[in-house]
Motif scaffolding. Sequence first.
Motif, mmCIF file in Angstrom:
data_model
loop_
_atom_site.group_PDB
_atom_site.id
_atom_site.type_symbol
_atom_site.label_atom_id
_atom_site.label_comp_id
_atom_site.label_asym_id
_atom_site.label_seq_id
_atom_site.Cartn_x
_atom_site.Cartn_y
_atom_site.Cartn_z
ATOM 1 N N PHE A 122 9.803 0.315 -1.389
ATOM 2 C CA PHE A 122 10.040 2.070 -1.067
ATOM 3 C C PHE A 122 11.623 1.798 -0.483
ATOM 4 N N VAL A 126 13.171 4.693 -2.629
ATOM 5 C CA VAL A 126 13.551 5.845 -1.624
ATOM 6 C C VAL A 126 14.415 6.171 -0.276
ATOM 7 N N HIS A 146 10.689 5.786 -8.628
ATOM 8 C CA HIS A 146 9.791 6.922 -7.897
ATOM 9 C C HIS A 146 8.918 7.182 -8.801
ATOM 10 N N MET A 178 4.204 -1.817 4.096
ATOM 11 C CA MET A 178 4.944 -0.164 3.742
ATOM 12 C C MET A 178 4.971 -0.456 2.072
ATOM 13 N N THR A 179 4.475 -1.146 2.003
ATOM 14 C CA THR A 179 4.606 -1.799 -0.198
ATOM 15 C C THR A 179 3.310 -1.050 -0.328
ATOM 16 N N TYR A 182 2.985 2.762 0.538
ATOM 17 C CA TYR A 182 4.353 3.964 -1.254
ATOM 18 C C TYR A 182 3.037 3.750 -2.085
#
Length: 374
Positions: A122, A126, A146, A178-179, A182
């Motif tokens: 992420f 991002v 992305h 978080m991974t 995402y």
Amino acid sequence: MRREAATPRPDIKARMQNISLWPADDNPYYDERVAYVFSESQIETLYEASLTLERMIGEAVDHVIANKRYAELGIPENLARYAAACRKNGHPSVYGRMDLVFDGIHPPKLLEYNADTPTALFEAAVLQWEWLKDQFPACDQFNSIHEALIAAWAKLKAQSGLNRLTLTGMLEEDDDRMTIAYMEDVAHQAGWRTIPTPIAELGFDGRGFVDAEGVYVQALFKLYPWDWMAQEEFFDRLVELDPAVMESAWRVIAASKGLLPILWELFPDHPNLLPASFKDDPTLGPRVSKPVLGREGSDIHFIEVAGEPFAPPGPYATQKRIYQAYQPLPCFDGWYPVIGSWIIDGEPCGIGVREDQSRVTGLGAKFRPHRMED
């Protein structure tokens, strides 16, 4: 390639707090106070090296399977059989992260390949892209991660005919959470119905695996190492049912550091490889000893490297080890950067820079954004 001081965006703390990425000690992993700058030619060098390494790694994986060299990689027999079957059946890969040493001048060298459970995705895809658009809108960045991920998940959906994706891992861990969040986002944008489920809550009802909604798992994204999964009591049923799993079991072969000596054996003196051996070979000179399935820089030992004392044993101390020629990381103001080159569906799609004040990139590392200049 250079390291430069940068001014963080004034609202970055609030932004990261909003997505639960700002730690209580105000010492975040993603840190905009420093950035790295690359020339276009340096980025081209990283791209070409990554593309070449991806091809070579694929050949080395096939060599391991053809010659049944799993024990050298620390892969148990039950997992090896399944990994070989997955590779034979053409199971695809979504993503991976090569860790490269690069000083901007000499050819990039492969340190290892995080092909099973890579994180810092992420931040690379991002956060650093948003930083670039806000702070340097006229500049570019090597970063199509992305868009490439959405395309990869859309391709998988079309090929498989499936539409329901369960995402699992240890959701209490920040990196994993978080991974997974995402990956859920990009898969959802690709048309999948996504169901995050903590790995402890995946159930088995005697016929199949069920997710948090009590529905049978069709496809699974797991942020849980295959060598750990092979020790779970449900592993034999997983092999029997053979659901679509990302990353596929054959990726444990690519992820094992035992592949590094095999790469050197198959491609001796290649400019993007470091000499490596299964034996503690003094002809390597100053060298690094690594556990074949270690993580987060744990249990890495320096041998005949000035200023590096022997590290105490850690969680992977009993694993089989390989030995790799020591390649000094570039040092900027006491920080040592490693380039993470992201491979999406077999194609290099961007980089992230992590740096540590230790010559081993570990839990104390920082993620720094990057930009390109003419």
